[in-house]
Scaffold this motif. Structure first.
Motif, PDB file in Angstrom:
ATOM      1  N   LEU A 187     -11.895   3.849 -13.616  1.00  0.00           N
ATOM      2  CA  LEU A 187     -12.437   3.594 -12.286  1.00  0.00           C
ATOM      3  C   LEU A 187     -11.334   3.720 -11.243  1.00  0.00           C
ATOM      4  CD1 LEU A 187     -14.524   0.387 -13.072  1.00  0.00           C
ATOM      5  CD2 LEU A 187     -15.421   2.698 -12.795  1.00  0.00           C
ATOM      6  N   LEU A 188     -11.663   4.342 -10.127  1.00  0.00           N
ATOM      7  CA  LEU A 188     -10.774   4.433  -8.970  1.00  0.00           C
ATOM      8  C   LEU A 188     -11.592   4.072  -7.745  1.00  0.00           C
ATOM      9  CD1 LEU A 188      -8.105   5.271  -7.593  1.00  0.00           C
ATOM     10  CD2 LEU A 188      -8.983   7.621  -7.555  1.00  0.00           C
ATOM     11  N   ALA A 189     -11.115   3.103  -6.975  1.00  0.00           N
ATOM     12  CA  ALA A 189     -11.892   2.612  -5.834  1.00  0.00           C
ATOM     13  C   ALA A 189     -11.027   2.531  -4.590  1.00  0.00           C
ATOM     14  CB  ALA A 189     -12.494   1.234  -6.142  1.00  0.00           C
ATOM     15  N   ARG A 190     -11.683   2.609  -3.441  1.00  0.00           N
ATOM     16  CA  ARG A 190     -10.960   2.519  -2.181  1.00  0.00           C
ATOM     17  C   ARG A 190     -10.329   1.140  -2.005  1.00  0.00           C
ATOM     18  NH1 ARG A 190     -14.834   4.102   1.042  1.00  0.00           N
ATOM     19  NH2 ARG A 190     -14.121   6.261   1.198  1.00  0.00           N
ATOM     20  N   ASP A 191     -11.002   0.091  -2.520  1.00  0.00           N
ATOM     21  CA  ASP A 191     -10.469  -1.262  -2.376  1.00  0.00           C
ATOM     22  C   ASP A 191     -10.907  -2.119  -3.556  1.00  0.00           C
ATOM     23  OD1 ASP A 191     -13.167  -2.044  -1.844  1.00  0.00           O
ATOM     24  OD2 ASP A 191     -12.882  -1.614   0.282  1.00  0.00           O
ATOM     25  N   GLY A 192     -10.380  -3.332  -3.595  1.00  0.00           N
ATOM     26  CA  GLY A 192     -10.667  -4.229  -4.701  1.00  0.00           C
ATOM     27  C   GLY A 192     -12.110  -4.670  -4.775  1.00  0.00           C
ATOM     28  N   ALA A 193     -12.787  -4.813  -3.635  1.00  0.00           N
ATOM     29  CA  ALA A 193     -14.176  -5.260  -3.640  1.00  0.00           C
ATOM     30  C   ALA A 193     -15.079  -4.233  -4.322  1.00  0.00           C
ATOM     31  CB  ALA A 193     -14.642  -5.524  -2.211  1.00  0.00           C
ATOM     32  N   GLY A 194     -14.882  -2.958  -4.001  1.00  0.00           N
ATOM     33  CA  GLY A 194     -15.671  -1.920  -4.632  1.00  0.00           C
ATOM     34  C   GLY A 194     -15.407  -1.825  -6.123  1.00  0.00           C
ATOM     35  N   LEU A 195     -14.158  -2.033  -6.519  1.00  0.00           N
ATOM     36  CA  LEU A 195     -13.808  -2.014  -7.932  1.00  0.00           C
ATOM     37  C   LEU A 195     -14.489  -3.157  -8.668  1.00  0.00           C
ATOM     38  CD1 LEU A 195     -11.919  -0.576 -10.022  1.00  0.00           C
ATOM     39  CD2 LEU A 195     -10.283  -2.409  -9.558  1.00  0.00           C
ATOM     40  N   ASP A 196     -14.496  -4.331  -8.069  1.00  0.00           N
ATOM     41  CA  ASP A 196     -15.107  -5.499  -8.695  1.00  0.00           C
ATOM     42  C   ASP A 196     -16.604  -5.281  -8.911  1.00  0.00           C
ATOM     43  OD1 ASP A 196     -14.912  -8.435  -9.483  1.00  0.00           O
ATOM     44  OD2 ASP A 196     -16.423  -8.539  -7.910  1.00  0.00           O
ATOM     45  N   ARG A 197     -17.286  -4.717  -7.939  1.00  0.00           N
ATOM     46  CA  ARG A 197     -18.726  -4.458  -8.088  1.00  0.00           C
ATOM     47  C   ARG A 197     -18.990  -3.497  -9.245  1.00  0.00           C
ATOM     48  NH1 ARG A 197     -18.468  -4.514  -2.364  1.00  0.00           N
ATOM     49  NH2 ARG A 197     -18.253  -2.238  -2.313  1.00  0.00           N
ATOM     50  N   ALA A 198     -18.173  -2.456  -9.359  1.00  0.00           N
ATOM     51  CA  ALA A 198     -18.364  -1.483 -10.432  1.00  0.00           C
ATOM     52  C   ALA A 198     -18.119  -2.116 -11.799  1.00  0.00           C
ATOM     53  CB  ALA A 198     -17.438  -0.292 -10.215  1.00  0.00           C
ATOM     54  N   ILE A 199     -17.101  -2.942 -11.911  1.00  0.00           N
ATOM     55  CA  ILE A 199     -16.795  -3.591 -13.187  1.00  0.00           C
ATOM     56  C   ILE A 199     -17.949  -4.493 -13.621  1.00  0.00           C
ATOM     57  CG2 ILE A 199     -15.323  -5.339 -14.273  1.00  0.00           C
ATOM     58  CD1 ILE A 199     -12.981  -4.124 -12.700  1.00  0.00           C
ATOM     59  N   ARG A 200     -18.488  -5.266 -12.707  1.00  0.00           N
ATOM     60  CA  ARG A 200     -19.607  -6.152 -13.046  1.00  0.00           C
ATOM     61  C   ARG A 200     -20.810  -5.343 -13.509  1.00  0.00           C
ATOM     62  NH1 ARG A 200     -19.208 -11.529 -10.639  1.00  0.00           N
ATOM     63  NH2 ARG A 200     -17.172 -11.756  -9.641  1.00  0.00           N
ATOM     64  N   ARG A 201     -21.058  -4.223 -12.865  1.00  0.00           N
ATOM     65  CA  ARG A 201     -22.196  -3.381 -13.232  1.00  0.00           C
ATOM     66  C   ARG A 201     -22.016  -2.830 -14.635  1.00  0.00           C
ATOM     67  NH1 ARG A 201     -21.711   0.699  -9.574  1.00  0.00           N
ATOM     68  NH2 ARG A 201     -22.139  -0.855  -7.977  1.00  0.00           N
ATOM     69  N   ILE A 202     -20.811  -2.390 -14.956  1.00  0.00           N
ATOM     70  CA  ILE A 202     -20.546  -1.828 -16.276  1.00  0.00           C
ATOM     71  C   ILE A 202     -20.700  -2.895 -17.356  1.00  0.00           C
ATOM     72  CG2 ILE A 202     -18.747  -0.850 -17.754  1.00  0.00           C
ATOM     73  CD1 ILE A 202     -17.684   0.555 -15.225  1.00  0.00           C
ATOM     74  N   ILE A 203     -20.116  -4.062 -17.136  1.00  0.00           N
ATOM     75  CA  ILE A 203     -20.203  -5.129 -18.127  1.00  0.00           C
ATOM     76  C   ILE A 203     -21.657  -5.499 -18.389  1.00  0.00           C
ATOM     77  CG2 ILE A 203     -19.687  -7.568 -18.544  1.00  0.00           C
ATOM     78  CD1 ILE A 203     -17.057  -7.126 -17.091  1.00  0.00           C
TER      79      ILE A 203
END
Length: 294
Positions: free
Chosen positions: A264-280
């Motif tokens: 995952l590569l994200a513009r900021d930490g908030a976007g990264l966190d949302r993607a991680i939760r979705r994957i889990i």
């Protein structure tokens, strides 16, 4: 937090002596007992601690929350975490908050993680993000030994700079090494080497194009390959996806030989966190740790 200079020193650039650096060590063992998981041996040293809140207990799993009483790491500090899920146990490990790596006066911050998953056991390593301040210098290693019938989930997010404060990572170093063995055989090796003028390196289109957050999610399990399509659909990639990737997120997922890897590569930490939760959620093998909701 550990200062990088002693105010009483006469030299304007003298640094804290090696013997005064923070050296954290932690060992956590989980045992299966009567259909649930209980704590076994626990060893703590330096600023490293682990707690097992009752609010984190769900089903048969034991959830441990790692704490760094120093409030972060400075150059020259070190941390060594070892965790073992014994036969049939299910251990979930996360952190109390995002870990901060402060600017260094030149010395490396050294972080080591050693994980062991025995027969029929599960270990979910899901720390909150590690945040590198500008001029941080970090050397990290993650090693894991997994039994053929074991299941290991690794979730490791990194945020480069304090994005909420408008800081970008311009100088510093990050050396990251991952090694995973299954039944004693090396099955996954990964390395990252960033140093020097990081602003120039991270600004390249083929690297991070000035985006600030990245993560690797790795699942080692007998059924890992069957999880590929649900994860791709959750991210909005692949032929079965109905929507594309959200703005500010790039992702890729692949699976082979009992391994599922997601980048995952994200513009900021908030976007990264949302993607991680979705994957889990769509992996179906783990729940987000309860402390993530606090």
């Amino acid at each position: 937090m550990y200062a990088t200079e002693l105010p009483s020193d006469a030299s304007p650039r003298s640094t804290i002596p090696v013997e005064l650096r923070a050296k954290g060590r932690l060992f956590v063992e989980a045992l299966a007992a009567g259909g649930r998981t209980v704590r076994g041996a626990v060893e703590e040293a330096g600023p490293s601690r682990v707690r097992f809140p009752l609010s984190g207990r769900r089903g048969a799993a034991l959830e441990g929350v790692l704490l760094n009483t120093g409030g972060g790491f400075a150059g020259g500090d070190s941390s060594h975490v070892r965790a073992r899920a014994c036969d049939g146990a299910h251990l979930v490990l996360t952190t109390q908050a995002a870990e901060k790596i402060y600017r260094s006066d030149g010395a490396l911050t050294q972080l080591a993680v050693e994980l062991e998953v025995r027969a029929g056991a599960r270990l979910d390593w899901m720390p909150q993000a590690t945040i590198l301040f500008d001029r941080a210098r970090v050397e990290r290693s993650i090693t894991a030994e997994v039994a053929g019938s074991g299941r290991l989930l690794l979730v490791e997010p990194l945020v480069l700079g304090r994005t909420a404060s408008g800081e970008t990572l311009r100088q510093g170093a990050l050396f990251d090494s991952w090694r995973v063995r299954r039944d004693g055989r090396l099955i996954y090796a990964d390395g990252l080497d960033l140093s020097g003028d990081l602003a120039a390196v991270l600004g390249r289109g083929a690297v991070m194009r000035h985006w600030a957050a990245l993560a690797t999610i790795l699942l080692i399990a007998p059924d890992a390959e069957s999880r590929l399509q649900p994860v791709r659909a959750a991210l909005g990639i692949g032929e079965e996806a109905t929507d594309g990737l959200p703005d500010g997120l790039e992702a890729g997922a692949s699976a082979w030989n009992g391994i599922l890897a997601v980048r995952l590569l994200a513009r900021d930490g908030a976007g990264l966190d949302r993607a991680i939760r979705r994957i889990i959620r769509d992996l179906g093998v783990a729940d987000p740790p309860r402390i993530w909701h606090s």
